[in-house]
Design a protein around this motif. Sequence first.
Motif, PDB file in Angstrom:
ATOM      1  N   ASP A 186      43.159  23.229 -30.271  1.00 48.09           N
ATOM      2  CA  ASP A 186      41.772  23.035 -30.688  1.00 48.09           C
ATOM      3  C   ASP A 186      40.837  22.968 -29.486  1.00 48.09           C
ATOM      4  O   ASP A 186      39.725  23.501 -29.521  1.00 48.09           O
ATOM      5  CB  ASP A 186      41.641  21.757 -31.515  1.00 48.09           C
ATOM      6  CG  ASP A 186      42.237  21.898 -32.905  1.00 48.09           C
ATOM      7  OD1 ASP A 186      42.332  23.040 -33.380  1.00 48.09           O
ATOM      8  OD2 ASP A 186      42.614  20.883 -33.504  1.00 48.09           O
ATOM      9  N   ARG A 187      41.293  22.324 -28.422  1.00 49.96           N
ATOM     10  CA  ARG A 187      40.473  22.235 -27.212  1.00 49.96           C
ATOM     11  C   ARG A 187      40.255  23.628 -26.624  1.00 49.96           C
ATOM     12  O   ARG A 187      39.133  23.983 -26.237  1.00 49.96           O
ATOM     13  CB  ARG A 187      41.148  21.322 -26.190  1.00 49.96           C
ATOM     14  CG  ARG A 187      40.334  21.106 -24.932  1.00 49.96           C
ATOM     15  CD  ARG A 187      41.060  20.187 -23.965  1.00 49.96           C
ATOM     16  NE  ARG A 187      42.303  20.785 -23.510  1.00 49.96           N
ATOM     17  CZ  ARG A 187      43.121  20.228 -22.622  1.00 49.96           C
ATOM     18  NH1 ARG A 187      42.839  19.040 -22.124  1.00 49.96           N
ATOM     19  NH2 ARG A 187      44.225  20.839 -22.245  1.00 49.96           N
ATOM     20  N   LEU A 220      36.900  14.556 -27.211  1.00 49.83           N
ATOM     21  CA  LEU A 220      37.793  15.393 -26.418  1.00 49.83           C
ATOM     22  C   LEU A 220      39.213  14.843 -26.409  1.00 49.83           C
ATOM     23  O   LEU A 220      40.188  15.599 -26.450  1.00 49.83           O
ATOM     24  CB  LEU A 220      37.261  15.508 -24.988  1.00 49.83           C
ATOM     25  CG  LEU A 220      38.094  16.311 -23.989  1.00 49.83           C
ATOM     26  CD1 LEU A 220      38.147  17.782 -24.385  1.00 49.83           C
ATOM     27  CD2 LEU A 220      37.513  16.175 -22.582  1.00 49.83           C
ATOM     28  N   THR A 221      39.347  13.528 -26.396  1.00 43.46           N
ATOM     29  CA  THR A 221      40.668  12.898 -26.308  1.00 43.46           C
ATOM     30  C   THR A 221      41.486  13.059 -27.585  1.00 43.46           C
ATOM     31  O   THR A 221      42.704  12.875 -27.575  1.00 43.46           O
ATOM     32  CB  THR A 221      40.534  11.401 -25.992  1.00 43.46           C
ATOM     33  OG1 THR A 221      39.759  10.757 -27.022  1.00 43.46           O
ATOM     34  CG2 THR A 221      39.857  11.191 -24.648  1.00 43.46           C
ATOM     35  N   ILE A 263      33.021  17.312 -28.045  1.00 47.38           N
ATOM     36  CA  ILE A 263      32.941  18.770 -28.137  1.00 47.38           C
ATOM     37  C   ILE A 263      32.699  19.124 -29.601  1.00 47.38           C
ATOM     38  O   ILE A 263      33.539  18.850 -30.455  1.00 47.38           O
ATOM     39  CB  ILE A 263      34.237  19.448 -27.648  1.00 47.38           C
ATOM     40  CG1 ILE A 263      34.617  18.976 -26.250  1.00 47.38           C
ATOM     41  CG2 ILE A 263      34.087  20.965 -27.700  1.00 47.38           C
ATOM     42  CD1 ILE A 263      33.671  19.399 -25.171  1.00 47.38           C
ATOM     43  N   LYS A 264      31.538  19.684 -29.882  1.00 45.94           N
ATOM     44  CA  LYS A 264      31.148  20.005 -31.275  1.00 45.94           C
ATOM     45  C   LYS A 264      31.293  18.777 -32.160  1.00 45.94           C
ATOM     46  O   LYS A 264      31.745  18.861 -33.299  1.00 45.94           O
ATOM     47  CB  LYS A 264      31.973  21.182 -31.801  1.00 45.94           C
ATOM     48  CG  LYS A 264      31.713  22.478 -31.037  1.00 45.94           C
ATOM     49  CD  LYS A 264      32.673  23.583 -31.413  1.00 45.94           C
ATOM     50  CE  LYS A 264      32.478  24.063 -32.837  1.00 45.94           C
ATOM     51  NZ  LYS A 264      33.330  25.254 -33.139  1.00 45.94           N
ATOM     52  N   LEU A 302      35.669  16.938 -17.956  1.00 42.48           N
ATOM     53  CA  LEU A 302      35.094  17.550 -19.154  1.00 42.48           C
ATOM     54  C   LEU A 302      36.042  18.558 -19.786  1.00 42.48           C
ATOM     55  O   LEU A 302      36.000  18.788 -20.997  1.00 42.48           O
ATOM     56  CB  LEU A 302      33.770  18.230 -18.815  1.00 42.48           C
ATOM     57  CG  LEU A 302      32.645  17.330 -18.289  1.00 42.48           C
ATOM     58  CD1 LEU A 302      31.370  18.133 -18.088  1.00 42.48           C
ATOM     59  CD2 LEU A 302      32.397  16.163 -19.241  1.00 42.48           C
ATOM     60  N   SER A 303      36.907  19.166 -18.967  1.00 36.79           N
ATOM     61  CA  SER A 303      37.850  20.151 -19.489  1.00 36.79           C
ATOM     62  C   SER A 303      39.095  19.508 -20.088  1.00 36.79           C
ATOM     63  O   SER A 303      39.868  20.166 -20.780  1.00 36.79           O
ATOM     64  CB  SER A 303      38.275  21.112 -18.378  1.00 36.79           C
ATOM     65  OG  SER A 303      39.022  20.425 -17.381  1.00 36.79           O
ATOM     66  N   GLY A 304      39.296  18.223 -19.789  1.00 36.83           N
ATOM     67  CA  GLY A 304      40.484  17.535 -20.289  1.00 36.83           C
ATOM     68  C   GLY A 304      41.651  17.547 -19.327  1.00 36.83           C
ATOM     69  O   GLY A 304      42.715  16.993 -19.624  1.00 36.83           O
ATOM     70  N   PHE A 305      41.491  18.162 -18.160  1.00 35.73           N
ATOM     71  CA  PHE A 305      42.576  18.213 -17.183  1.00 35.73           C
ATOM     72  C   PHE A 305      42.673  16.923 -16.373  1.00 35.73           C
ATOM     73  O   PHE A 305      43.683  16.680 -15.720  1.00 35.73           O
ATOM     74  CB  PHE A 305      42.394  19.411 -16.253  1.00 35.73           C
ATOM     75  CG  PHE A 305      42.838  20.711 -16.857  1.00 35.73           C
ATOM     76  CD1 PHE A 305      44.133  21.166 -16.699  1.00 35.73           C
ATOM     77  CD2 PHE A 305      41.968  21.461 -17.631  1.00 35.73           C
ATOM     78  CE1 PHE A 305      44.544  22.349 -17.274  1.00 35.73           C
ATOM     79  CE2 PHE A 305      42.372  22.652 -18.213  1.00 35.73           C
ATOM     80  CZ  PHE A 305      43.672  23.095 -18.030  1.00 35.73           C
ATOM     81  N   GLN A 306      41.626  16.122 -16.412  1.00 41.85           N
ATOM     82  CA  GLN A 306      41.633  14.830 -15.736  1.00 41.85           C
ATOM     83  C   GLN A 306      41.167  13.774 -16.732  1.00 41.85           C
ATOM     84  O   GLN A 306      40.106  13.930 -17.340  1.00 41.85           O
ATOM     85  CB  GLN A 306      40.695  14.851 -14.518  1.00 41.85           C
ATOM     86  CG  GLN A 306      40.577  13.532 -13.794  1.00 41.85           C
ATOM     87  CD  GLN A 306      41.878  13.157 -13.114  1.00 41.85           C
ATOM     88  OE1 GLN A 306      42.352  13.853 -12.232  1.00 41.85           O
ATOM     89  NE2 GLN A 306      42.478  12.049 -13.552  1.00 41.85           N
TER      90      GLN A 306
END
Length: 260
Positions: A76-77, A69-70, A64-65, A51-55
Motif C-alpha cells: 500500500d505504501r 504511514l506506520t 498519506i492520503k 517520510l518514505s518509511g525507510f527511517q
Amino acid sequence: MSSALLIVSKLGYNAGEKTLLSDISLSIQAGELVGIIGPNGAGKSTLMKCLSGFQKYNRGEVLIKGLSLTKLSDIDRARDLSYLPQYSETAFPFSVMETVGFGFHVQQQTQPMSAKAIAAKTIEALTLVGIDHLKDRSITALSGGEKQLVHFARLLVQGAPLMLLDEPTASLDIGHESQLMNVLYQQCQQGKSALVAIHNLNTAAEFCDRLILVEQGQIIAEGKPSDVLTKANIHRLYQDFVIVSQHAETGNTIVSPYRK
C-alpha cells in the motif's frame, strides 16, 4: 478532511541523544512540486527517509492520503508513494530495461501487465528521461548520473501519486538536470505531486511551486521561492559567500557564489 496527499504533523527524529528533526509540519497538495532546501547537514535527507518509511521517526505523525504511514503495508505504501534516495546502488548487473521494470511490481499485484506492455512502457519512460539508448546496457556499467536517470525512470513507471526525491539532480550535468526537472514538473501538471530535496537553489526557484527551508532539523521559512530565497535568509545560512539577484528575463530569484 484535508485533500492533501501528504500531511506531516510535529515530526521529530533523534539519533541517540542528538535531535536531527524537530517539530516538522508540512502538507503537499495534488499537483504541487515542492522543494526542500537548506545547507549541508540541515536534515533534508533524514526528513525524506522518515517520510518514505525507510527511517522510523520518534515523534509526530505522517499521513498519506489520510492514512497513517506506520499502518500502511509495504504494498500500500508503494502504491501511494515512490522514493528516489540520494544514492541508489545496484549490486547485480541487471540491464537498464530490467531495472526500470522493477517499478511495475506493485501494479502487477493488482492489475497484471503482459511482458510486451511492460517493455513498451519502460521504453516510453526511458525516452522521456532521454536515455532510451542505454536500454540494453548493464546498470553496473553506467556512470553515476546515468544510474540516477535509470532509477528516476523506475520511479516514473511505478506511477505513485506522491513522489519523494532526495537530491535527484546532484550527479547530473546541467542539461540532464533540466530534463529531469521538466519531466517532474510535467508529472505534477498532470496531477501528481513531488517533494524534492535539492541543493541547487536556482533550479529550486525555477521549477518549484513552494520551497521549505530547513536549518538544523527545523523549518525556518516556507512559501513561494521569492518569499523564501530572500537576502536575509540566504545571508543567515550562507553568510556573505553568495549574492541574491533577479533573472533579467524571467524575474526569478538567482543565488550565485562570488569571488571576494
